[in-house]
Write a protein that holds these residues in place. Structure first.
Motif, PDB file in Angstrom:
ATOM      1  N   SER A 171      29.061  39.334  34.810  1.00  0.00           N
ATOM      2  CA  SER A 171      28.670  39.570  36.203  1.00  0.00           C
ATOM      3  C   SER A 171      29.879  39.328  37.104  1.00  0.00           C
ATOM      4  O   SER A 171      31.013  39.289  36.638  1.00  0.00           O
ATOM      5  CB  SER A 171      27.515  38.643  36.589  1.00  0.00           C
ATOM      6  N   THR A 172      29.645  39.181  38.417  1.00  0.00           N
ATOM      7  CA  THR A 172      30.736  38.871  39.333  1.00  0.00           C
ATOM      8  C   THR A 172      31.349  37.524  38.953  1.00  0.00           C
ATOM      9  O   THR A 172      30.642  36.579  38.644  1.00  0.00           O
ATOM     10  CB  THR A 172      30.214  38.819  40.781  1.00  0.00           C
ATOM     11  N   ILE A 173      32.669  37.441  38.974  1.00  0.00           N
ATOM     12  CA  ILE A 173      33.364  36.217  38.579  1.00  0.00           C
ATOM     13  C   ILE A 173      32.876  35.035  39.417  1.00  0.00           C
ATOM     14  O   ILE A 173      32.784  35.115  40.644  1.00  0.00           O
ATOM     15  CB  ILE A 173      34.886  36.379  38.749  1.00  0.00           C
ATOM     16  N   TYR A 218      38.809  43.889  38.511  1.00  0.00           N
ATOM     17  CA  TYR A 218      39.387  42.561  38.371  1.00  0.00           C
ATOM     18  C   TYR A 218      40.704  42.671  37.607  1.00  0.00           C
ATOM     19  O   TYR A 218      40.832  43.499  36.699  1.00  0.00           O
ATOM     20  CB  TYR A 218      38.409  41.645  37.609  1.00  0.00           C
ATOM     21  N   PRO A 219      41.710  41.856  37.966  1.00  0.00           N
ATOM     22  CA  PRO A 219      43.014  41.975  37.307  1.00  0.00           C
ATOM     23  C   PRO A 219      42.953  41.686  35.816  1.00  0.00           C
ATOM     24  O   PRO A 219      42.017  41.049  35.322  1.00  0.00           O
ATOM     25  CB  PRO A 219      43.887  40.941  38.047  1.00  0.00           C
ATOM     26  N   ALA A 220      43.978  42.132  35.108  1.00  0.00           N
ATOM     27  CA  ALA A 220      44.025  41.936  33.661  1.00  0.00           C
ATOM     28  C   ALA A 220      44.064  40.451  33.309  1.00  0.00           C
ATOM     29  O   ALA A 220      43.470  40.024  32.320  1.00  0.00           O
ATOM     30  CB  ALA A 220      45.226  42.657  33.065  1.00  0.00           C
ATOM     31  N   GLU A 221      44.782  39.658  34.094  1.00  0.00           N
ATOM     32  CA  GLU A 221      44.869  38.222  33.867  1.00  0.00           C
ATOM     33  C   GLU A 221      44.776  37.501  35.197  1.00  0.00           C
ATOM     34  O   GLU A 221      45.252  37.982  36.220  1.00  0.00           O
ATOM     35  CB  GLU A 221      46.179  37.843  33.162  1.00  0.00           C
ATOM     36  N   ASP A 222      44.167  36.334  35.171  1.00  0.00           N
ATOM     37  CA  ASP A 222      44.011  35.537  36.384  1.00  0.00           C
ATOM     38  C   ASP A 222      43.908  34.074  35.969  1.00  0.00           C
ATOM     39  O   ASP A 222      43.871  33.747  34.777  1.00  0.00           O
ATOM     40  CB  ASP A 222      42.761  35.973  37.143  1.00  0.00           C
ATOM     41  N   GLU A 223      43.870  33.207  36.960  1.00  0.00           N
ATOM     42  CA  GLU A 223      43.788  31.782  36.698  1.00  0.00           C
ATOM     43  C   GLU A 223      42.965  31.118  37.789  1.00  0.00           C
ATOM     44  O   GLU A 223      43.094  31.452  38.964  1.00  0.00           O
ATOM     45  CB  GLU A 223      45.202  31.190  36.662  1.00  0.00           C
ATOM     46  N   MET A 224      42.097  30.220  37.401  1.00  0.00           N
ATOM     47  CA  MET A 224      41.313  29.437  38.357  1.00  0.00           C
ATOM     48  C   MET A 224      41.617  27.960  38.135  1.00  0.00           C
ATOM     49  O   MET A 224      41.744  27.516  36.986  1.00  0.00           O
ATOM     50  CB  MET A 224      39.819  29.702  38.176  1.00  0.00           C
ATOM     51  N   VAL A 231      42.432  23.852  34.451  1.00  0.00           N
ATOM     52  CA  VAL A 231      42.893  25.233  34.589  1.00  0.00           C
ATOM     53  C   VAL A 231      42.083  26.136  33.664  1.00  0.00           C
ATOM     54  O   VAL A 231      41.917  25.831  32.473  1.00  0.00           O
ATOM     55  CB  VAL A 231      44.393  25.354  34.253  1.00  0.00           C
ATOM     56  N   VAL A 232      41.580  27.217  34.216  1.00  0.00           N
ATOM     57  CA  VAL A 232      40.824  28.206  33.447  1.00  0.00           C
ATOM     58  C   VAL A 232      41.607  29.516  33.458  1.00  0.00           C
ATOM     59  O   VAL A 232      41.905  30.051  34.529  1.00  0.00           O
ATOM     60  CB  VAL A 232      39.423  28.444  34.039  1.00  0.00           C
ATOM     61  N   LYS A 233      41.948  30.001  32.285  1.00  0.00           N
ATOM     62  CA  LYS A 233      42.631  31.291  32.185  1.00  0.00           C
ATOM     63  C   LYS A 233      41.583  32.393  32.055  1.00  0.00           C
ATOM     64  O   LYS A 233      40.668  32.288  31.246  1.00  0.00           O
ATOM     65  CB  LYS A 233      43.572  31.304  30.985  1.00  0.00           C
ATOM     66  N   VAL A 234      41.725  33.421  32.870  1.00  0.00           N
ATOM     67  CA  VAL A 234      40.763  34.518  32.894  1.00  0.00           C
ATOM     68  C   VAL A 234      41.439  35.780  32.356  1.00  0.00           C
ATOM     69  O   VAL A 234      42.518  36.153  32.822  1.00  0.00           O
ATOM     70  CB  VAL A 234      40.230  34.775  34.314  1.00  0.00           C
ATOM     71  N   TYR A 235      40.800  36.424  31.396  1.00  0.00           N
ATOM     72  CA  TYR A 235      41.296  37.684  30.851  1.00  0.00           C
ATOM     73  C   TYR A 235      40.227  38.756  31.043  1.00  0.00           C
ATOM     74  O   TYR A 235      39.069  38.564  30.676  1.00  0.00           O
ATOM     75  CB  TYR A 235      41.608  37.558  29.358  1.00  0.00           C
ATOM     76  N   ASN A 236      40.622  39.867  31.617  1.00  0.00           N
ATOM     77  CA  ASN A 236      39.739  41.025  31.713  1.00  0.00           C
ATOM     78  C   ASN A 236      39.790  41.743  30.370  1.00  0.00           C
ATOM     79  O   ASN A 236      40.846  42.220  29.950  1.00  0.00           O
ATOM     80  CB  ASN A 236      40.208  41.955  32.840  1.00  0.00           C
ATOM     81  N   ILE A 237      38.654  41.814  29.679  1.00  0.00           N
ATOM     82  CA  ILE A 237      38.641  42.415  28.337  1.00  0.00           C
ATOM     83  C   ILE A 237      38.002  43.799  28.342  1.00  0.00           C
ATOM     84  O   ILE A 237      37.647  44.324  27.281  1.00  0.00           O
ATOM     85  CB  ILE A 237      37.931  41.496  27.316  1.00  0.00           C
ATOM     86  N   ASN A 238      37.856  44.395  29.515  1.00  0.00           N
ATOM     87  CA  ASN A 238      37.387  45.776  29.572  1.00  0.00           C
ATOM     88  C   ASN A 238      38.458  46.712  29.029  1.00  0.00           C
ATOM     89  O   ASN A 238      39.664  46.454  29.182  1.00  0.00           O
ATOM     90  CB  ASN A 238      37.049  46.164  31.018  1.00  0.00           C
ATOM     91  N   LEU A 239      38.023  47.804  28.419  1.00  0.00           N
ATOM     92  CA  LEU A 239      38.963  48.799  27.910  1.00  0.00           C
ATOM     93  C   LEU A 239      39.805  49.334  29.070  1.00  0.00           C
ATOM     94  O   LEU A 239      39.284  49.640  30.135  1.00  0.00           O
ATOM     95  CB  LEU A 239      38.212  49.944  27.235  1.00  0.00           C
ATOM     96  N   LEU A 268      27.667  32.589  45.623  1.00  0.00           N
ATOM     97  CA  LEU A 268      28.168  33.805  46.254  1.00  0.00           C
ATOM     98  C   LEU A 268      29.419  33.476  47.063  1.00  0.00           C
ATOM     99  O   LEU A 268      29.608  32.355  47.528  1.00  0.00           O
ATOM    100  CB  LEU A 268      27.103  34.400  47.182  1.00  0.00           C
ATOM    101  N   SER A 269      30.278  34.474  47.238  1.00  0.00           N
ATOM    102  CA  SER A 269      31.470  34.266  48.034  1.00  0.00           C
ATOM    103  C   SER A 269      31.121  34.270  49.522  1.00  0.00           C
ATOM    104  O   SER A 269      30.082  34.801  49.941  1.00  0.00           O
ATOM    105  CB  SER A 269      32.497  35.362  47.752  1.00  0.00           C
ATOM    106  N   LEU A 270      32.002  33.698  50.330  1.00  0.00           N
ATOM    107  CA  LEU A 270      31.788  33.674  51.770  1.00  0.00           C
ATOM    108  C   LEU A 270      31.730  35.097  52.330  1.00  0.00           C
ATOM    109  O   LEU A 270      30.913  35.408  53.197  1.00  0.00           O
ATOM    110  CB  LEU A 270      32.909  32.876  52.446  1.00  0.00           C
TER     111      LEU A 270
END
Length: 304
Positions: free
Chosen positions: A81-83, A131-137, A159-167, A281-283
């Motif tokens: 869903s939405t990050i 969403y970007p290919a890689e991100d960090e929270m 630190v949470v590493k985020v990877y977009n795994i969509n084709l 939800l985001s602001l």
């Protein structure tokens, strides 16, 4: 990798089953671990200790895989869903519960240092948002700071590493892990079947994937279970979306009753805090729903 005959109230996602519980889960998990770390661990020479927690992320739906391997606790979260920007805060609680399970209570009071495996956190994003290919929270992004300025060092970080795994987005990572690549290809077929309105879309997606050589052994063995898991995931997502929509409408109604039309100070701010806290939800999303004028958004955000 689940215990034989295990009776669990929490239902696994296909991702959790494939990388955490199926007979091929160890091989799949180590393949993904190698892709993330640039290592070459072999399943036959590597011990995995499952550290998944019941009802840790959601009450009735598991999308998390946690394994102790190579001196680390590696936590993988699939996100369709939405990050959720509160993921570092949620994972702080998650890893604390893992350490409670690993460390006997009395040991925490010993004078000698108690060593625990180092944690790593990954979110594998498989949703439809751009969403970007890689991100960090970072957990520190959620802190409030004296004077509003973040110091160069904070006393607690996660630190949470985020990877977009969509084709097309996560090809760098997908190219290193065949199981993850095929999983993403399969989810892409599931999404395509629903968008195109196929008859019995999940059955079509499973048969189509097998025909294309996507997770063929896994899907042939567990086609019924996979369809049930996908149905559960879809029903869960629809239910959450419906609850958010209903709660958002209720929040707006409450805000109006408290004087939303008379200004931002009382009704809108109470409503925004309520919705952001309860619904993740985001602001920006909430201000859109409340029709906050563009000219007032900066000051509104600053007051919050």
């Amino acid at each position: 990798m689940a215990a034989e005959g295990e009776n669990r109230k929490v239902k696994d996602s296909v991702f959790v089953d494939l990388f955490g519980r199926d007979v091929t889960a160890k091989e799949n998990f180590i393949s993904l671990y190698n892709a993330l770390h640039g290592t070459n661990l072999r399943p036959e020479n590597t011990e995995l200790v499952p550290e998944m927690l019941e009802s840790a992320m959601y009450m009735s739906y598991a999308n998390d895989v946690a394994m102790q391997v190579n001196g680390q606790v590696v936590v993988l979260i699939e996100h369709q869903s939405t990050i959720n920007r509160n993921m570092p805060l949620r994972l702080l609680d998650y890893v604390a519960r893992i350490y409670e399970k690993i460390v006997p209570p009395k040991k925490k009071y010993y004078r000698s240092r108690v060593c625990v495996p180092m944690p790593e956190f990954y979110v594998l994003y498989n949703g439809t948002d751009d969403y970007p290919a890689e991100d960090e929270m970072r957990l520190s992004d959620s802190f409030t700071y004296p004077g509003g300025k973040k110091p160069s060092e904070v006393p607690l970080e996660l630190v949470v590493k985020v990877y977009n795994i969509n084709l097309g987005k996560g090809d760098a990572l997908l190219g290193k892990c065949g199981a993850l690549r095929q999983y993403s290809q399969f989810i892409d077929l599931v999404r395509k079947a629903r968008v195109e309105g196929k008859d019995e879309p999940l059955t079509w997606a499973v048969k189509e994937a097998i025909g294309r050589g996507i997770l063929p052994g896994y899907l042939e063995r567990k086609s019924t279970e996979v369809i049930n898991m996908l149905t559960m995931e879809y029903d869960y997502a629809v239910d959450v979306a419906a609850q958010k929509e209903e709660s958002l409408a209720e929040g707006i109604r409450i805000g109006e009753e408290r004087g939303l039309e008379q200004g931002l100070e009382q009704g809108r701010q109470e409503t925004v805090r309520l919705i952001m806290d309860k619904l993740n939800l985001s602001l920006a999303q909430v201000m859109d729903a409340l029709n906050v004028p563009p000219s007032e958004r900066d000051s509104f955000a600053a007051k919050l």
